[in-house]
Design a protein around this motif. Structure first.
Motif, mmCIF file in Angstrom:
data_model
loop_
_atom_site.group_PDB
_atom_site.id
_atom_site.type_symbol
_atom_site.label_atom_id
_atom_site.label_comp_id
_atom_site.label_asym_id
_atom_site.label_seq_id
_atom_site.Cartn_x
_atom_site.Cartn_y
_atom_site.Cartn_z
ATOM 1 N N HIS A 59 43.319 -40.192 42.061
ATOM 2 C CA HIS A 59 42.098 -41.023 42.086
ATOM 3 C C HIS A 59 41.892 -41.724 40.751
ATOM 4 O O HIS A 59 42.094 -41.125 39.691
ATOM 5 N N ASP A 91 41.276 -36.293 34.437
ATOM 6 C CA ASP A 91 40.628 -36.310 35.765
ATOM 7 C C ASP A 91 40.233 -37.734 36.125
ATOM 8 O O ASP A 91 39.133 -38.142 35.879
ATOM 9 N N ASP A 92 41.102 -38.512 36.757
ATOM 10 C CA ASP A 92 42.434 -38.120 37.149
ATOM 11 C C ASP A 92 43.428 -39.216 36.772
ATOM 12 O O ASP A 92 44.578 -39.209 37.188
ATOM 13 N N GLU A 116 36.836 -40.698 44.751
ATOM 14 C CA GLU A 116 36.903 -39.231 44.872
ATOM 15 C C GLU A 116 35.646 -38.583 44.315
ATOM 16 O O GLU A 116 35.106 -37.650 44.894
ATOM 17 N N GLU A 117 35.185 -39.102 43.177
ATOM 18 C CA GLU A 117 34.048 -38.463 42.502
ATOM 19 C C GLU A 117 32.724 -38.699 43.225
ATOM 20 O O GLU A 117 31.700 -38.133 42.833
ATOM 21 N N ASP A 161 45.577 -33.075 40.367
ATOM 22 C CA ASP A 161 44.171 -33.282 40.014
ATOM 23 C C ASP A 161 43.506 -31.932 39.771
ATOM 24 O O ASP A 161 42.315 -31.774 39.972
#
Ligand code: BES
Ligand code: MN
Ligand code: MN
Length: 436
Positions: A55, A88-89, A123-124, A150
């Protein structure tokens, strides 16, 4: 976000990946989120197909004044690269690109196995676009397994495979009292205060020991196997050191009778992240706010269902509503927990590659964090994920001064190269599956 996606697409094309595209997924409600980046190279007939996932979105960088160097200007200090997204990431995702670049170069433009790359920018925030894409276009990501970098290593120089993630629901609880903000001298004593109501609700969500009080929440939870618990007990872990170096508080908390590993990897939790509302400026303002909000999330373990858990939370909070206020519980995003079996050839090949490069027997761990798409890989595509990450426990994920150890970055790339080569070379003898 778009520029990052474009840079990644250009990088993938530069190293030799084909069919590189940015994909805008239409979401319910007509909006689009951040583009997915998709690419493939599928010219290794009879060899397995890996789906490389990463991501490119990151967490917000605040509080800015705690960063020693600016979050979006990567800077190198003591063998680490400091930047938001270093580990990340963005940095970990880039290990995949560099490993593939190296294999293309060494193989005269050929890879030892079939590769698809799928990168997301949400993703977050829950991964809505990628989930919708997997459901609508499973054929575009058909693969034998997913590779996800990740996650973290359990300790420096201890190669680690993550085989479990917690799921999550992220919610907002809004309490409304009076029609509008009120003078606290004129109305205090008669008007309901939504912050008190919210505090009373929150205080009833867990007991003093940290046990969640939502009825039924612990029903039918799958406990880790005795083998898994025994392996966790053998991990190099010192609670005092953990408290001092990673937490920095005066004491640990949580459910009695469970180890830190069990509490953070295999038990559900409930946290409050912030309580927006009312007067938070400098100085004093005498007001009874009309509304108060709490950002509340829960981490889930198998077989907890995000929607069932949300319904239980909502019903319980509504049952706690004090008089004079109304409460609304809204779901912001949700993702399923994932526990991966270790008896597949991809995990076994990952163990061998880690052992070869790090010269140490790898460990299996779970993580308390969440990567929503891993559950989707399992459910939509029916494929396992190899979660091979090279972050370190003190990398400050989501916090100021996030970093990535540069040696880990390089050893990570080497591990991936050896892993891909082994999958391409040995699959006939080892009997690896072949997509399609
Ligand atoms: N990479 C993390 C998850 C993670 C962290 C796994 C450490 C293993 C070890 C991921 O980017 C993350 O932070 N996920 C969010 C998910 C969420 C917002 C849906 C999380 O866990 O809070
Ligand atoms: Mn991540
Ligand atoms: Mn994250």
């Amino acid at each position: 976000m778009r520029r990052t996606a474009e840079v990644l697409a250009a990088e993938l094309a530069r190293i030799g990946m084909e069919h590189v595209e940015l994909i805008e997924v239409a979401l319910p409600g007509g909006q689009t989120g951040h583009p997915l980046v998709l690419a493939d190279w599928l010219h290794a007939p009879g060899k397995p197909t890996v789906l490389c996932y990463g991501h490119y979105d990151v967490q917000p960088p605040d509080p800015l004044d705690e960063w020693h160097t600016p979050p979006f200007e990567p800077s190198e200090r003591d063998g680490n690269l400091y930047a938001r997204g270093a580990v990340d990431d963005k940095g970990q995702m880039y290990m995949h690109v560099k490993a593939l670049e190296s294999l293309f170069a060494a193989g005269g433009g050929q890879l030892p196995l079939n590769v698809r790359v799928l990168l997301e920018g949400e993703e977050e925030v829950g991964g809505e676009s990628i989930a919708a894409f997997l459901r609508s276009h499973p054929e575009k990501v058909e693969a034998d397994f997913a590779l996800v970098s990740d996650t973290e290593m359990f300790a420096p120089d201890l190669p680690t495979l993550c085989v479990g993630l917690r799921g999550m629901i992220y919610t907002e609880v809004e309490v409304r009292g009076a029609r509008t903000d009120l003078h606290s001298g004129m109305y205090g004593g008669a008007a309901p205060n939504p912050f008190f109501a919210l505090a009373q609700i929150i205080a009833q969500l867990k007991d003093q020991d940290g046990r969640i009080l939502i009825p039924g929440i612990y029903d039918g939870l799958q406990a880790p196997s005795t083998d898994e618990l025994a392996a966790w007990a053998r991990l190099p872990f010192d609670e005092v050191h953990y408290l001092a170096t990673e937490i920095g508080a005066t004491s640990l908390v949580g459910e009695p009778g469970y180890s830190v590993m069990e509490r953070t990897w295999a038990r559900p939790t409930l946290e409050i992240h912030g309580m927006p509302g009312g007067f938070i400026g400098a100085g004093a303002k005498t007001v009874i706010p009309a509304r108060a909000t709490a950002k509340l999330s829960m981490r889930l373990v198998p077989p907890m269902e995000p929607m069932t858990t949300f319904a239980r939370l909502k019903e319980y909070i509504e049952s706690l509503t004090p008089k004079g206020v109304s409460v609304e519980v809204r779901l912001i995003h949700a993702g399923e927990a994932a526990v991966i079996g270790t008896d597949n050839p991809y995990i076994q090949a990952a163990v061998a590659a880690l052992k070869q490069i790090w010269q140490v027997e790898p460990v299996f761990v779970r993580s308390g964090g969440s990567i929503p798409v891993v559950g989707d890989f399992e459910r939509c595509l029916g494929i396992p994920s190899v979660m091979m990450g090279f972050g370190l426990p003190d990398d400050n994920l989501h916090a100021p001064n996030e970093k990535f150890n540069i040696r880990n970055f390089h050893l990570g790339i080497e591990t991936l190269i050896v892993f891909f080569e082994a999958l391409g070379a040995e699959h006939n003898a080892a009997g690896f599956g072949v997509a399609g």
